[in-house]
Scaffold this motif. Structure first.
Motif, PDB file in Angstrom:
ATOM      1  N   LEU A  13       0.746  -1.249  -0.142  1.00  0.00           N
ATOM      2  CA  LEU A  13       0.058   0.106  -0.085  1.00  0.00           C
ATOM      3  C   LEU A  13       0.852   1.276  -0.167  1.00  0.00           C
ATOM      4  CD1 LEU A  13      -3.211  -0.032   0.027  1.00  0.00           C
ATOM      5  CD2 LEU A  13      -2.773   0.745   2.605  1.00  0.00           C
ATOM      6  N   THR A  14       0.574   2.159  -0.896  1.00  0.00           N
ATOM      7  CA  THR A  14       1.257   3.344  -1.184  1.00  0.00           C
ATOM      8  C   THR A  14       0.274   4.567  -1.296  1.00  0.00           C
ATOM      9  OG1 THR A  14       3.036   2.348  -2.241  1.00  0.00           O
ATOM     10  CG2 THR A  14       3.058   4.787  -2.336  1.00  0.00           C
ATOM     11  N   LEU A  52      -6.864   4.933   4.748  1.00  0.00           N
ATOM     12  CA  LEU A  52      -6.671   4.016   3.392  1.00  0.00           C
ATOM     13  C   LEU A  52      -7.759   3.075   3.737  1.00  0.00           C
ATOM     14  CD1 LEU A  52      -3.078   4.328   2.554  1.00  0.00           C
ATOM     15  CD2 LEU A  52      -5.038   5.144   1.335  1.00  0.00           C
ATOM     16  N   ILE A  53      -7.573   2.188   4.946  1.00  0.00           N
ATOM     17  CA  ILE A  53      -8.666   1.006   5.019  1.00  0.00           C
ATOM     18  C   ILE A  53      -9.848   1.561   5.092  1.00  0.00           C
ATOM     19  CG2 ILE A  53      -8.809  -0.787   6.904  1.00  0.00           C
ATOM     20  CD1 ILE A  53      -5.910  -0.430   7.861  1.00  0.00           C
ATOM     21  N   SER A  54     -10.164   2.306   5.845  1.00  0.00           N
ATOM     22  CA  SER A  54     -11.793   2.590   6.000  1.00  0.00           C
ATOM     23  C   SER A  54     -12.310   3.552   4.761  1.00  0.00           C
ATOM     24  CB  SER A  54     -11.932   3.689   7.320  1.00  0.00           C
ATOM     25  OG  SER A  54     -11.096   4.866   7.312  1.00  0.00           O
ATOM     26  N   GLN A  58      -7.730   7.365  -0.830  1.00  0.00           N
ATOM     27  CA  GLN A  58      -7.633   6.135  -1.837  1.00  0.00           C
ATOM     28  C   GLN A  58      -6.076   6.178  -2.134  1.00  0.00           C
ATOM     29  OE1 GLN A  58     -10.031   4.584  -3.218  1.00  0.00           O
ATOM     30  NE2 GLN A  58     -11.207   5.902  -1.667  1.00  0.00           N
ATOM     31  N   PRO A  59      -5.508   5.104  -2.268  1.00  0.00           N
ATOM     32  CA  PRO A  59      -4.005   4.725  -2.441  1.00  0.00           C
ATOM     33  C   PRO A  59      -3.723   5.055  -3.874  1.00  0.00           C
ATOM     34  CG  PRO A  59      -5.285   2.607  -2.253  1.00  0.00           C
ATOM     35  CD  PRO A  59      -6.185   3.538  -1.973  1.00  0.00           C
ATOM     36  N   THR A  72      -9.956  -2.524  -1.944  1.00  0.00           N
ATOM     37  CA  THR A  72      -9.402  -1.231  -2.186  1.00  0.00           C
ATOM     38  C   THR A  72     -10.250  -0.161  -2.948  1.00  0.00           C
ATOM     39  OG1 THR A  72      -7.481  -2.809  -2.697  1.00  0.00           O
ATOM     40  CG2 THR A  72      -7.193  -0.292  -3.406  1.00  0.00           C
ATOM     41  N   GLY A  73     -10.281   1.061  -2.356  1.00  0.00           N
ATOM     42  CA  GLY A  73     -10.889   2.068  -3.241  1.00  0.00           C
ATOM     43  C   GLY A  73     -12.431   2.099  -2.812  1.00  0.00           C
TER      44      GLY A  73
END
Length: 255
Positions: A13-14, A52-54, A58-59, A72-73
């Motif tokens: 994750l970035t 990011l997790i919640s 957005q990564p 993701t997203g």
């Protein structure tokens, strides 16, 4: 859950903010029914990881998996529906409503009009809402606020508000609970009460990810600890391993 299924996992994750890399190729996984502590100095990337997790951020790259599903997203409300809920440092309570009303509004997948009718004092309260009211009182009892059910949130002490935020989180029925600084600003007695509540969540089948600056607290409640610095992991392990890790002592603990 079979051997090939992971409860929760981040892969590479970035996240960048302009020229600053807040989360740098971050990868870790969590086991079900455990308390995982996420620690590190200010600016290490802890809150960004939570966001990011919640779904609040957005990564740029990487993946987030929950129960082997790629989330993701997804926007925050979709993440919540899948069983991930979080607290915030600013609590985000409804100050002009009572403690019980706040817990009721934390419940998901209810009939909104009926629930709102109960919250606002409507005459018709169906059986489903009566069950919600009973459950709400049980949650307040769990965090020691049963006698404050009819008290406006703005009249509660800060420690009581933090306990209420936890009760509202539990009202969501989420499997994975993310707690952002649960003991910050609490008096000593309330800190102990909060820590015991968090440990008891495991017995209720919950999995918990905790950001915490109180080292004694996080070492006492966590089964596993992940240490971040500059957006990446510098150490992970059981509390007794982290306490002896030279990199952690030098960079984070300052001992």
């Amino acid at each position: 859950m079979n051997e090939n299924e992971k409860y929760f996992e981040l892969k590479n994750l970035t996240k960048n903010f302009g020229g600053l890399r807040a989360v740098d190729n971050l990868s870790f996984s969590m086991e079900k029914n455990m308390v995982t502590g996420l620690i590190g100095p200010n600016g290490a990337g802890k809150t960004t990881t939570f966001n990011l997790i919640s779904g609040f951020l957005q990564p740029e790259a990487g993946k987030i998996y929950f129960k082997n599903r790629d989330i993701t997203g997804l926007p925050p409300h979709e993440v919540a529906k899948l069983g991930i809920a979080r607290t915030f440092q600013d609590l985000r309570l409804f100050n002009k409503l009572t403690t019980l009303e706040n817990v009721l509004l934390g419940m998901q997948d209810r009939r909104g009009e009926s629930l709102w009718e109960a919250v606002t004092g409507g005459r018709r309260v169906n059986q489903s809402v009566k069950k919600d009211l009973e459950r709400g009182m049980n949650l307040l009892d769990l965090v020691g606020l049963c006698d404050k059910a009819e008290e406006l949130v703005e009249n509660l002490a800060y420690g009581e508000q933090k306990l209420l935020a936890l009760a509202r989180l539990l009202a969501s029925d989420a499997d994975l609970l993310m707690l952002d600084e649960p003991t910050s600003g609490l008096p000593l007695g309330t800190v102990d009460e909060m820590l015991q509540l968090i440990r008891n969540l495991v017995k209720q089948g919950k999995t918990t990810l905790v950001i915490e600056h109180n080292m004694e607290a996080v070492m006492g409640i966590s089964d596993w600890i992940i240490v971040l610095n500059f957006g990446g992991i510098i150490a992970s392990g059981r509390p007794e391993q982290i306490q002896k890790n030279e990199d952690v002592i030098k960079i984070y603990l300052g001992l």
